[in-house]
Design a protein around this motif. Structure first.
Motif, PDB file in Angstrom:
ATOM      1  N   PHE A 205       0.827  -1.213   0.000  1.00 51.10           N
ATOM      2  CA  PHE A 205       0.000   0.000   0.000  1.00 51.10           C
ATOM      3  C   PHE A 205       0.864   1.267   0.000  1.00 51.10           C
ATOM      4  O   PHE A 205       0.431   2.313  -0.502  1.00 51.10           O
ATOM      5  CB  PHE A 205      -0.945   0.002   1.199  1.00 51.10           C
ATOM      6  CG  PHE A 205      -2.091  -0.956   1.049  1.00 51.10           C
ATOM      7  CD1 PHE A 205      -3.167  -0.654   0.226  1.00 51.10           C
ATOM      8  CD2 PHE A 205      -2.078  -2.172   1.718  1.00 51.10           C
ATOM      9  CE1 PHE A 205      -4.225  -1.544   0.071  1.00 51.10           C
ATOM     10  CE2 PHE A 205      -3.126  -3.073   1.568  1.00 51.10           C
ATOM     11  CZ  PHE A 205      -4.202  -2.759   0.741  1.00 51.10           C
ATOM     12  N   THR A 206       2.074   1.180   0.556  1.00 49.57           N
ATOM     13  CA  THR A 206       2.967   2.340   0.553  1.00 49.57           C
ATOM     14  C   THR A 206       3.223   2.834  -0.867  1.00 49.57           C
ATOM     15  O   THR A 206       3.290   4.043  -1.113  1.00 49.57           O
ATOM     16  CB  THR A 206       4.303   1.977   1.220  1.00 49.57           C
ATOM     17  OG1 THR A 206       4.054   1.437   2.520  1.00 49.57           O
ATOM     18  CG2 THR A 206       5.204   3.198   1.329  1.00 49.57           C
ATOM     19  N   PHE A 207       3.343   1.899  -1.815  1.00 48.04           N
ATOM     20  CA  PHE A 207       3.654   2.250  -3.195  1.00 48.04           C
ATOM     21  C   PHE A 207       2.455   2.860  -3.923  1.00 48.04           C
ATOM     22  O   PHE A 207       2.596   3.365  -5.034  1.00 48.04           O
ATOM     23  CB  PHE A 207       4.139   1.014  -3.948  1.00 48.04           C
ATOM     24  CG  PHE A 207       5.456   0.507  -3.426  1.00 48.04           C
ATOM     25  CD1 PHE A 207       6.644   0.932  -3.981  1.00 48.04           C
ATOM     26  CD2 PHE A 207       5.497  -0.363  -2.355  1.00 48.04           C
ATOM     27  CE1 PHE A 207       7.856   0.492  -3.486  1.00 48.04           C
ATOM     28  CE2 PHE A 207       6.703  -0.815  -1.851  1.00 48.04           C
ATOM     29  CZ  PHE A 207       7.891  -0.388  -2.413  1.00 48.04           C
ATOM     30  N   GLN A 208       1.302   2.801  -3.290  1.00 47.79           N
ATOM     31  CA  GLN A 208       0.091   3.343  -3.904  1.00 47.79           C
ATOM     32  C   GLN A 208      -0.369   4.605  -3.186  1.00 47.79           C
ATOM     33  O   GLN A 208      -1.561   4.901  -3.120  1.00 47.79           O
ATOM     34  CB  GLN A 208      -0.998   2.268  -3.897  1.00 47.79           C
ATOM     35  CG  GLN A 208      -0.576   1.007  -4.642  1.00 47.79           C
ATOM     36  CD  GLN A 208      -1.640  -0.067  -4.628  1.00 47.79           C
ATOM     37  OE1 GLN A 208      -2.521  -0.093  -5.477  1.00 47.79           O
ATOM     38  NE2 GLN A 208      -1.569  -0.956  -3.651  1.00 47.79           N
ATOM     39  N   TYR A 209       0.590   5.358  -2.666  1.00 50.14           N
ATOM     40  CA  TYR A 209       0.274   6.573  -1.912  1.00 50.14           C
ATOM     41  C   TYR A 209      -0.603   7.522  -2.716  1.00 50.14           C
ATOM     42  O   TYR A 209      -1.531   8.141  -2.204  1.00 50.14           O
ATOM     43  CB  TYR A 209       1.566   7.276  -1.485  1.00 50.14           C
ATOM     44  CG  TYR A 209       2.312   7.909  -2.636  1.00 50.14           C
ATOM     45  CD1 TYR A 209       2.114   9.250  -2.962  1.00 50.14           C
ATOM     46  CD2 TYR A 209       3.174   7.168  -3.420  1.00 50.14           C
ATOM     47  CE1 TYR A 209       2.760   9.824  -4.035  1.00 50.14           C
ATOM     48  CE2 TYR A 209       3.829   7.732  -4.499  1.00 50.14           C
ATOM     49  CZ  TYR A 209       3.615   9.056  -4.807  1.00 50.14           C
ATOM     50  OH  TYR A 209       4.251   9.616  -5.886  1.00 50.14           O
ATOM     51  N   TRP A 210      -0.258   7.654  -4.013  1.00 51.00           N
ATOM     52  CA  TRP A 210      -0.992   8.601  -4.858  1.00 51.00           C
ATOM     53  C   TRP A 210      -2.437   8.147  -5.055  1.00 51.00           C
ATOM     54  O   TRP A 210      -3.359   8.964  -5.057  1.00 51.00           O
ATOM     55  CB  TRP A 210      -0.295   8.730  -6.213  1.00 51.00           C
ATOM     56  CG  TRP A 210      -0.217   7.427  -6.965  1.00 51.00           C
ATOM     57  CD1 TRP A 210       0.745   6.470  -6.852  1.00 51.00           C
ATOM     58  CD2 TRP A 210      -1.172   6.916  -7.887  1.00 51.00           C
ATOM     59  NE1 TRP A 210       0.464   5.401  -7.653  1.00 51.00           N
ATOM     60  CE2 TRP A 210      -0.711   5.652  -8.312  1.00 51.00           C
ATOM     61  CE3 TRP A 210      -2.363   7.416  -8.421  1.00 51.00           C
ATOM     62  CZ2 TRP A 210      -1.405   4.865  -9.223  1.00 51.00           C
ATOM     63  CZ3 TRP A 210      -3.051   6.637  -9.334  1.00 51.00           C
ATOM     64  CH2 TRP A 210      -2.575   5.380  -9.724  1.00 51.00           C
ATOM     65  N   GLY A 211      -2.651   6.837  -5.203  1.00 52.65           N
ATOM     66  CA  GLY A 211      -3.996   6.309  -5.366  1.00 52.65           C
ATOM     67  C   GLY A 211      -4.816   6.421  -4.090  1.00 52.65           C
ATOM     68  O   GLY A 211      -6.012   6.739  -4.126  1.00 52.65           O
ATOM     69  N   LEU A 212      -4.172   6.168  -2.963  1.00 54.65           N
ATOM     70  CA  LEU A 212      -4.861   6.306  -1.684  1.00 54.65           C
ATOM     71  C   LEU A 212      -5.224   7.768  -1.421  1.00 54.65           C
ATOM     72  O   LEU A 212      -6.309   8.064  -0.899  1.00 54.65           O
ATOM     73  CB  LEU A 212      -3.978   5.769  -0.552  1.00 54.65           C
ATOM     74  CG  LEU A 212      -3.736   4.254  -0.565  1.00 54.65           C
ATOM     75  CD1 LEU A 212      -2.675   3.880   0.460  1.00 54.65           C
ATOM     76  CD2 LEU A 212      -5.036   3.500  -0.284  1.00 54.65           C
ATOM     77  N   GLY A 213      -4.310   8.661  -1.799  1.00 53.03           N
ATOM     78  CA  GLY A 213      -4.609  10.091  -1.640  1.00 53.03           C
ATOM     79  C   GLY A 213      -5.779  10.515  -2.501  1.00 53.03           C
ATOM     80  O   GLY A 213      -6.671  11.256  -2.054  1.00 53.03           O
TER      81      GLY A 213
END
Length: 375
Positions: A205-213
């Motif tokens: 999930f760390t690598f998907q920071y932009w998607g989570l944001g």
């Protein structure tokens, strides 16, 4: 200069990729790593193709500079045999499913009684707790479960197969090493060890920071719709006239303006188009010339472009040769030599000896007996 992890003793019960890569990083920084392998077969990675003489190239790359002790962990006297090693160990790495090490008498609670300073690192797919903790899975499954794989879908909606084992390395091996180093620093202060729960799926999930944001703001990402998933002309792979490819990432305005000017289009005109139309317009221009033409055209310019090359070509590229990242070598147990696996450990911290050896199965079985005699 003394290596930063010199004198550190690591027991590695893991196999295949995540744990062995973690312990390789520790070994490259000076730690003494002892692999605990099952009789006859050892680490399953030893059987993988291709082979260099009698050795698996994959195993050799991941186990440079380590030692090998063979032991049947199901044997009634296994814990007693390993006790001398456990008492002197600083770090233990394992990646069995939750509960397996406990059943073998080698769980954290039991070993902490033998060695309260032990840093015990468990690497699993879904962590030590939760509904999926005991589920059998591999890298692709963790990518699917974390939502990452869905964003690789092409025009037909089918997700693509990633060319790297992202969960094993970026979600497993690297976080494991980071947390081991943090735990060692904490032990310097408290004197106590700790049990580390490393979940490969969690760490994706760390690598998907932009998607989570984006999702937190009410707009969850979709494949081919966002900046890094193919929804922008500023982050695309364009085909050339000779069926090669140019990776273009001129995201910032200054790079985009330079790029568009060099390919002969007008920035203001493209700004009036949709992302899909602009991408198509750029693709049409790039397709009219060869990759060599575009490389020469973009050379020395701030445009953030690269020709897509093969791994073979990248391996011998002048830039990486100048960096010396393949200067280290590894010898197989049978004496053959391979370029060592480049690792993200600064050269100043690595062993000054450029050549080290991957162990033959059970080549260090004398270690527990020697330690037992000196207790």
């Amino acid at each position: 200069m003394t290596q930063p992890l010199a004198g550190l003793k690591v027991l590695d019960f893991s196999t295949l990729l995540p744990g062995p890569l973690c312990s390789l990083l520790l070994a490259e920084a000076g730690a003494e790593v002892i692999k605990l392998e099952r009789p006859d077969r050892g680490d399953e990675m030893r059987t993988y193709e291709p082979k260099v003489d009698e050795d698996s190239a994959n195993f050799v790359l991941l186990n440079r500079g380590k030692k090998s002790v063979v032991i049947d962990l199901k044997s009634p006297d296994a814990v007693e045999s390993l006790t001398p090693l456990i008492e002197q160990a600083d770090v233990l790495v394992e990646q069995f499913r939750p509960g397996v090490m406990d059943r073998l008498g080698l769980g954290y609670a039991a070993l902490a009684k033998l060695n309260p300073r032990l840093i015990y690192c468990s690497i699993t797919g879904f962590g030590q707790t939760g509904p999926r903790a005991a589920e059998a899975a591999h890298d692709l499954n963790y990518l699917a479960a974390s939502g990452m794989l869905s964003l690789t879908a092409g025009a037909d909606g089918r997700p693509g197969l990633p060319p790297a084992l992202i969960a094993d390395i970026a979600g497993g091996a690297y976080p494991a090493m980071i947390n081991i180093l943090l735990a060692l620093r904490q032990r310097d202060v408290t004197g106590n060890g700790v049990h580390l729960d490393i979940s490969m799926a969690d760490n994706l999930f760390t690598f998907q920071y932009w998607g989570l944001g984006s999702g937190a703001c009410g707009r969850w990402p979709l494949p081919a719709s966002d900046l890094v998933t193919g929804g922008s002309p500023r982050y695309q792979i364009y085909r050339t006239s000779d069926d090669a490819f140019i990776a273009a990432a001129p995201i910032e305005e200054k790079f985009w303006s330079n790029f568009i000017s060099l390919i002969g289009l007008d920035v203001d005109t493209l700004a009036q188009m949709s992302s899909a139309q602009a991408t198509e317009a750029v693709a049409e221009v790039i397709s009219q010339n060869t990759a060599a033409y575009w490389e020469e055209r973009f050379a020395g310019q701030d445009v953030c472009t690269s020709r897509v090359v093969s791994l073979e070509e990248a391996r011998t590229a002048p830039h990486f040769a100048a960096r010396g990242i393949f200067e280290h070598t590894v010898k197989t147990a049978s004496g053959a030599t391979l370029p060592a696996l480049p690792v993200p450990v600064a050269e100043t911290f690595r062993n000054p000896s450029l050549t080290q050896t991957a162990p033959a199965l059970g080549s260090h079985n004398h270690l527990p007996k020697q330690l037992g005699q000196t207790k």
